[in-house]
Design an enzyme around this catalytic site. Structure first.
Site, PDB file in Angstrom:
ATOM      1  CB  SER A  11      -6.565  -4.897  -0.813  1.00  0.00           C
ATOM      2  OG  SER A  11      -5.257  -5.309  -0.428  1.00  0.00           O
TER       3      SER A  11
ATOM      4  CG  ASN B 173      -1.709   2.373   3.756  1.00  0.00           C
ATOM      5  OD1 ASN B 173      -1.691   3.508   4.214  1.00  0.00           O
ATOM      6  ND2 ASN B 173      -1.257   2.067   2.570  1.00  0.00           N
TER       7      ASN B 173
ATOM      8  N   GLY C 114      -6.962   2.603   0.519  1.00  0.00           N
ATOM      9  CA  GLY C 114      -6.432   1.653  -0.458  1.00  0.00           C
ATOM     10  C   GLY C 114      -5.954   0.357   0.157  1.00  0.00           C
TER      11      GLY C 114
ATOM     12  CG  HIS D 172       9.157   9.617  10.337  1.00  0.00           C
ATOM     13  ND1 HIS D 172       8.445  10.749  10.022  1.00  0.00           N
ATOM     14  CD2 HIS D 172       9.146   8.840   9.212  1.00  0.00           C
ATOM     15  CE1 HIS D 172       8.030  10.662   8.771  1.00  0.00           C
ATOM     16  NE2 HIS D 172       8.426   9.518   8.265  1.00  0.00           N
TER      17      HIS D 172
ATOM     18  CG  PHE E 268     -10.710  14.325  -2.503  1.00  0.00           C
ATOM     19  CD1 PHE E 268     -10.306  13.151  -3.119  1.00  0.00           C
ATOM     20  CD2 PHE E 268     -12.008  14.412  -2.018  1.00  0.00           C
ATOM     21  CE1 PHE E 268     -11.180  12.093  -3.254  1.00  0.00           C
ATOM     22  CE2 PHE E 268     -12.887  13.349  -2.143  1.00  0.00           C
ATOM     23  CZ  PHE E 268     -12.467  12.185  -2.768  1.00  0.00           C
TER      24      PHE E 268
ATOM     25  CB  CYS F  48      -6.512 -15.871   8.444  1.00  0.00           C
ATOM     26  SG  CYS F  48      -7.772 -14.660   8.917  1.00  0.00           S
TER      27      CYS F  48
ATOM     28  CG  HIS G 131       4.223  11.627  11.322  1.00  0.00           C
ATOM     29  ND1 HIS G 131       4.173  12.954  11.668  1.00  0.00           N
ATOM     30  CD2 HIS G 131       5.527  11.374  11.047  1.00  0.00           C
ATOM     31  CE1 HIS G 131       5.403  13.469  11.603  1.00  0.00           C
ATOM     32  NE2 HIS G 131       6.238  12.529  11.248  1.00  0.00           N
TER      33      HIS G 131
ATOM     34  CG  HIS H  58      -1.836  -6.172   7.312  1.00  0.00           C
ATOM     35  ND1 HIS H  58      -3.161  -5.993   6.986  1.00  0.00           N
ATOM     36  CD2 HIS H  58      -1.118  -5.756   6.242  1.00  0.00           C
ATOM     37  CE1 HIS H  58      -3.240  -5.493   5.764  1.00  0.00           C
ATOM     38  NE2 HIS H  58      -2.019  -5.330   5.283  1.00  0.00           N
TER      39      HIS H  58
ATOM     40  CB  CYS I 283      -7.943 -13.523   5.271  1.00  0.00           C
ATOM     41  SG  CYS I 283      -6.658 -12.473   5.949  1.00  0.00           S
TER      42      CYS I 283
ATOM     43  CG  HIS J 128       8.140  11.666  15.270  1.00  0.00           C
ATOM     44  ND1 HIS J 128       9.462  11.982  15.076  1.00  0.00           N
ATOM     45  CD2 HIS J 128       7.544  11.807  14.064  1.00  0.00           C
ATOM     46  CE1 HIS J 128       9.660  12.331  13.812  1.00  0.00           C
ATOM     47  NE2 HIS J 128       8.506  12.222  13.161  1.00  0.00           N
TER      48      HIS J 128
ATOM     49  CG  HIS K 299      -5.671 -10.366   9.200  1.00  0.00           C
ATOM     50  ND1 HIS K 299      -6.175 -11.623   9.425  1.00  0.00           N
ATOM     51  CD2 HIS K 299      -4.717 -10.163  10.149  1.00  0.00           C
ATOM     52  CE1 HIS K 299      -5.533 -12.167  10.442  1.00  0.00           C
ATOM     53  NE2 HIS K 299      -4.648 -11.300  10.902  1.00  0.00           N
TER      54      HIS K 299
ATOM     55  NE  ARG L 173     -11.848  26.866   2.103  1.00  0.00           N
ATOM     56  CZ  ARG L 173     -11.735  26.111   1.023  1.00  0.00           C
ATOM     57  NH1 ARG L 173     -12.118  26.576  -0.146  1.00  0.00           N
ATOM     58  NH2 ARG L 173     -11.234  24.909   1.111  1.00  0.00           N
TER      59      ARG L 173
ATOM     60  CG  HIS M 196     -10.166 -11.618   9.064  1.00  0.00           C
ATOM     61  ND1 HIS M 196      -9.199 -11.557   8.081  1.00  0.00           N
ATOM     62  CD2 HIS M 196     -11.271 -11.004   8.549  1.00  0.00           C
ATOM     63  CE1 HIS M 196      -9.706 -10.950   7.014  1.00  0.00           C
ATOM     64  NE2 HIS M 196     -10.943 -10.608   7.271  1.00  0.00           N
TER      65      HIS M 196
ATOM     66  CD  GLU N 264      10.067  13.739  10.026  1.00  0.00           C
ATOM     67  OE1 GLU N 264      10.467  12.958  10.911  1.00  0.00           O
ATOM     68  OE2 GLU N 264       8.859  13.907   9.778  1.00  0.00           O
TER      69      GLU N 264
ATOM     70  NE  ARG O 200     -15.362  24.898   2.283  1.00  0.00           N
ATOM     71  CZ  ARG O 200     -14.857  24.014   1.420  1.00  0.00           C
ATOM     72  NH1 ARG O 200     -15.165  24.071   0.155  1.00  0.00           N
ATOM     73  NH2 ARG O 200     -14.037  23.070   1.825  1.00  0.00           N
TER      74      ARG O 200
ATOM     75  CD  GLN P  38       2.769  -2.930   3.438  1.00  0.00           C
ATOM     76  OE1 GLN P  38       3.697  -3.116   2.657  1.00  0.00           O
ATOM     77  NE2 GLN P  38       1.628  -2.374   3.079  1.00  0.00           N
TER      78      GLN P  38
HETATM   79 ZN   LIG Z   1      -7.382 -12.544   8.139  1.00  0.00          ZN
HETATM   80 ZN   LIG Z   2       8.226  12.438  11.194  1.00  0.00          ZN
END
Ligand SMILES: [Zn+2]
Ligand SMILES: [Zn+2]
Length: 380
Positions: free
Chosen positions: A203, A195, A201, A323, A354, A96, A340, A208, A93, A338, A206, A69, A155, A224, A72, A210
């Site tokens: 926002s 992220n 997504g 993980h 998508f 900051c 990802h 960072h 921010c 490891h 800066h 494919r 930042h 796993e 295409r 989680q």
């Molecule tokens: Zn910042």
């Molecule tokens: Zn994994």
């Protein structure tokens, strides 16, 4: 490491099952020899040309691959490229240094990394553990803690632009959070992730990530853990160490490596430029890293994110995460930590993949083979 799209057709490992011509998984011989034998014995399925599916041994799930494919023309959606931040310090921010967050707390004038409890965390430490079961309606309270880790006071930087010594400070923070959160009562898992990019997504630009500590193992960690435990019980070996040995022997999906870590595109990759960072020795989690492995991990993260940025000449968006073995102090000899990286970009800075249609209802599907994608990232 000489593979390219052109010559990828004749040297593929154990393909998707069932294939009558394939021998069993080569028990008793080294993975590289087994792989060579399988290459000779499987002339029919051309993994660079024919539609096929590949198994993810960590989850037991399959990915559909449709290399034909790639020819295409693209008529799908194009995304806008987000401008990179230019301010060293953004007064608006909430990450900051010295700025006031939404809950009124003021950030310290931190020189390197900074960790705090998310002011609007998805989990609360005091949530009741109560379980409700009414026929097929099952729910239970989930307690936990969501932390935010600023990688740098700057930042305008990303992992890719930070000094490797500063990325190592991020690794140190992951080690510390793993140990502190993981030793808390009622924490089964410490999930570290980032992220990156508006397209994902995120926002706030800066730099960072989680850290979420949860009372139960999240779905992916549960899958796993089950697969790695089963592999250890059946073969007395560590799944991801055997996998790494096979990948090193073949070379075609390796992006780069250093003394302690290998970065590769997994055989079963779902996202076009998905990668994994794998340790060369068995390491269950961040708390088991040796001192010389921390700079090596920082260096691998730095090089990988730089390569991603060069690939489409854009600050590369992704969701990434580590993980590691479940928390609680048990050894977990089956577990190999490891990372990802799941980047959403498909063929340029403006074309995103998508996960829709068959992928939502059936299996994930990709056109570009992981071998071809690995070659592009190797050359970036
Ligand atoms: Zn910042
Ligand atoms: Zn994994």
């Amino acid at each position: 490491m000489t593979s390219s799209e052109a010559d990828e057709s004749n040297r593929h490992p154990h393909g998707p099952t069932p294939l009558p011509s394939l021998p069993d998984k080569g028990r008793g011989e080294s993975p590289s020899r087994a792989a060579q034998a399988q290459t000779k014995a499987s002339p029919k399925l051309d993994l660079g040309e024919a539609s096929h599916r590949r198994k993810n041994p960590l989850t037991g799930e399959w990915t559909l691959v449709s290399p034909h494919r790639m020819r295409r023309p693209w008529q799908g959606k194009r995304e806008a490229v987000a401008a990179a931040p230019s301010l060293l310090h953004d007064p608006n921010c909430y990450l900051c240094p010295r700025n006031v967050r939404a809950n009124g707390a003021r950030n310290p004038d931190y020189p390197h990394t900074f960790v705090f409890d998310n002011d609007f965390g998805a989990l609360h430490p005091d949530a009741t553990p109560e379980r409700i079961e009414d026929g097929l309606l099952v729910a239970e309270g989930e307690s936990g803690l969501c932390r935010v880790l600023c990688f740098s006071p700057r930042h305008d930087l990303a992992l890719a632009q930070m000094e490797v010594a500063d990325v190592e400070r991020v690794v140190d923070a992951w080690v510390e959070e793993t140990i502190t959160l993981g030793s808390r009562e009622g924490v089964a898992s410490v999930q570290i992730f980032e992220n990156r990019g508006e397209i994902m997504g995120c926002s706030n630009s800066h730099p960072h990530g989680q850290i979420w500590a949860t009372r139960h193992l999240p779905n992916e960690l549960e899958k796993e853990t089950r697969s790695q435990t089963q592999y250890l019980l059946e073969r007395g070996r560590v799944l991801l160490l055997d996998y790494l040995e096979q990948e090193i022997a073949r070379g075609e999906r390796i992006v780069f490596s250093n003394a302690h870590f290998v970065v590769l595109m997994p055989f079963w990759a779902v996202w076009p430029f998905e990668t994994m960072i794998l340790p060369r020795r068995r390491i269950g989690g961040f708390d088991e890293l040796f001192p010389d492995e921390k700079p090596a991990l920082a260096s691998a993260l730095s090089e990988l994110t730089k390569r991603y940025d060069r690939l489409f000449d854009v600050s590369f968006p992704y969701s990434m995460g580590f993980h590691q073995k479940p928390a609680g102090g048990a050894v977990h000899a089956e577990w190999q930590m490891h990372a990802h990286f799941y980047p959403p970009l498909l063929r340029s800075a403006t074309v995103k993949k998508f996960m829709v249609g068959f992928e939502m209802l059936g299996s994930p599907q990709r056109d570009l083979t992981p071998e071809a994608a690995a070659a592009r990232l190797r050359e970036a």
